[in-house]
Design an enzyme around this catalytic site. Structure first.
Site, PDB file in Angstrom:
ATOM      1  N   HIS A  34       0.664  -1.198   0.098  1.00 18.69           N
ATOM      2  CA  HIS A  34       0.027   0.011   0.180  1.00 18.69           C
ATOM      3  C   HIS A  34       0.797   1.029  -0.053  1.00 18.69           C
ATOM      4  O   HIS A  34       0.422   2.416   0.646  1.00 18.69           O
ATOM      5  CB  HIS A  34      -1.033   0.030   1.222  1.00 18.69           C
ATOM      6  N   HIS A  57      -9.741   2.440   0.377  1.00 15.53           N
ATOM      7  CA  HIS A  57      -9.600   1.223   1.185  1.00 15.53           C
ATOM      8  C   HIS A  57     -10.707   1.500   2.239  1.00 15.53           C
ATOM      9  O   HIS A  57     -10.581   1.618   3.561  1.00 15.53           O
ATOM     10  CB  HIS A  57      -8.380   1.166   1.928  1.00 15.53           C
ATOM     11  N   GLU A  97     -11.674  -3.476  -2.819  1.00 16.06           N
ATOM     12  CA  GLU A  97     -10.827  -2.475  -3.223  1.00 16.06           C
ATOM     13  C   GLU A  97     -10.687  -2.709  -4.876  1.00 16.06           C
ATOM     14  O   GLU A  97      -9.906  -3.696  -5.161  1.00 16.06           O
ATOM     15  CB  GLU A  97      -9.488  -2.512  -2.493  1.00 16.06           C
TER      16      GLU A  97
HETATM   17  C1  BGC Z   1      -4.827  -6.437   1.993  1.00 17.00           C
HETATM   18  C2  BGC Z   1      -4.707  -7.145   3.622  1.00 17.00           C
HETATM   19  C3  BGC Z   1      -4.008  -6.094   4.524  1.00 17.00           C
HETATM   20  C4  BGC Z   1      -4.952  -4.924   4.710  1.00 17.00           C
HETATM   21  C5  BGC Z   1      -4.793  -3.747   5.320  1.00 17.00           C
HETATM   22  C6  BGC Z   1      -5.570  -4.996   2.331  1.00 17.00           C
HETATM   23  O1  BGC Z   1      -5.922  -4.324   1.248  1.00 17.00           O
HETATM   24  O2  BGC Z   1      -5.282  -7.245   1.123  1.00 17.00           O
HETATM   25  O3  BGC Z   1      -3.627  -8.157   3.177  1.00 17.00           O
HETATM   26  O4  BGC Z   1      -3.766  -6.538   5.731  1.00 17.00           O
HETATM   27  O5  BGC Z   1      -5.343  -4.266   3.476  1.00 17.00           O
HETATM   28  O6  BGC Z   1      -3.384  -3.305   5.407  1.00 17.00           O
END
Ligand code: BGC
Length: 344
Positions: free
Chosen positions: A106, A180, A309
């Site tokens: 991310h 998110h 997402e």
């Molecule tokens: C991911 C997860 C992660 C979460 C929060 C999601 O987009 O797929 O694996 O733990 O985000 O970080």
């Protein structure tokens, strides 16, 4: 429609985050801050007109400044994982911050979720929103290219919460943007097991135990991951080690947003549909959520919320046969993703 603007809180002596409220005539109210482009709350009436907040979040800026798993924020420069935090572009190797074991997740240490975005709020008869913009500098978090990103977040009279992303760069770079949000259509009163989900996908992307793709797309053919026929999230979740955290390859994409997924909560009559121009969607059942106190002192726990997402496949820079996430100098990146709220 109109926008109500106020101060949300201070990040430092010089930096203040703002809070923007949009409300439509159907009783939907959305609050967004320019810190991380974060959607803080979405109030939606149930079938009897009772209003609940259908996303997780925090009451004040301090909640967002602490460590939390990207609750409601924008994600960039690259949503999801990049294996070993490395990719090769134009014959040069780039190293990114490794914030998920050896992998990059991310956007790294200070992703777009932790940026105070510039903003311009606007409203007309049918829509109110904010246009966020950010200039992500060359080599920020290890990515090449000065990248100009604009994200238009708006609510319409048609009950659509729309994210429109546009980006351009002065050097070739990789890019994968998403929102998110952690949704619970029953106001986080209970876990999401009774939410019925449908995902318009033909395949899912197989990953290893660190959620890194091995390059294979697996056809959905019944089984716990198949949501082509709507089913409660709780129906098969116990068959998976920790819950859902999978990227689904969506059926036919176009330049216009197409139907990607639908969530229904029978008890309240609330329903949410997702439309996107992206080729995939990550369904995450908040498996790692724990130890966080959210809005109204609610204890956030595993499987309390679901994320849908819209994005490109994880680790695409290291899998040349995946749809490309390369943004070349001179090209324009565009994405539209819509979350539409309905009551039945
Ligand atoms: C991911 C997860 C992660 C979460 C929060 C999601 O987009 O797929 O694996 O733990 O985000 O970080």
């Amino acid at each position: 429609m109109k926008v109500d603007t106020k101060v949300f809180g201070s990040l430092s002596d010089k930096e203040e985050a703002h809070l923007f409220t949009f409300q439509n005539s159907n009783g939907i109210t959305i609050k967004v801050t320019n810190y991380g482009g974060t959607v803080i709350s979405i109030l939606v009436p149930d079938r009897d007109g009772n209003v609940d907040d259908v996303v997780l979040g925090f009451d004040n800026i301090d909640g967002y400044l602490g460590k939390h798993p990207y609750i409601g924020s924008l994600i960039g420069r690259y949503a999801n994982r990049i294996s070993n935090g490395k990719f090769i572009l134009n014959e040069k190797e780039y190293s990114l911050y490794q914030n998920d074991g050896k992998n990059h997740l991310h956007g790294g240490l200070k992703g777009y979720d932790k940026i105070l975005w510039n903003y311009n709020e606007y409203a007309d008869i049918n829509r109110a929103g904010i246009m966020l913009s950010y200039l992500s500098f060359d080599m920020e978090e290890g990515y090449p290219g000065n990248l100009k990103v604009d994200v238009n977040i708006s609510l319409g009279e048609n009950n659509e919460l729309t994210f429109e992303y546009v980006a351009s760069t002065d050097a070739d770079t990789y890019l994968n943007l998403t929102h998110h949000g952690y949704f619970n259509l029953n106001g986080a009163k209970d876990l999401i097991y009774d939410h019925e989900l449908l995902i318009n996908a033909s395949h899912y992307i197989e990953t290893d135990k660190h959620l890194i793709p091995n390059g294979k797309l697996i056809k959905l053919n019944g089984g716990p991951l198949d949501f082509n026929i709507e089913k409660p999230i709780g129906a098969d979740i116990s068959k998976l080690a920790n819950g859902y955290d999978h990227c689904f390859v969506l059926n036919k994409r176009d330049v216009h947003p197409e139907f990607a997924a639908r969530v229904r909560h029978m008890g309240s009559g609330r329903m949410m549909e997702v439309y996107t121009t992206e080729p995939a969607i990550q369904f995450y059942s908040s498996n790692f959520l724990k130890g966080i106190k959210g809005k109204g002192n609610i204890k956030y726990r595993k499987h309390l919320a679901l994320c849908l997402e819209a994005q490109h496949y994880p680790d695409s820079p290291n899998h040349p046969h995946f749809p490309s996430t390369l943004l070349k100098q001179g090209e324009v990146y565009k994405q539209t993703t819509i979350y539409k709220f309905l009551t039945e």
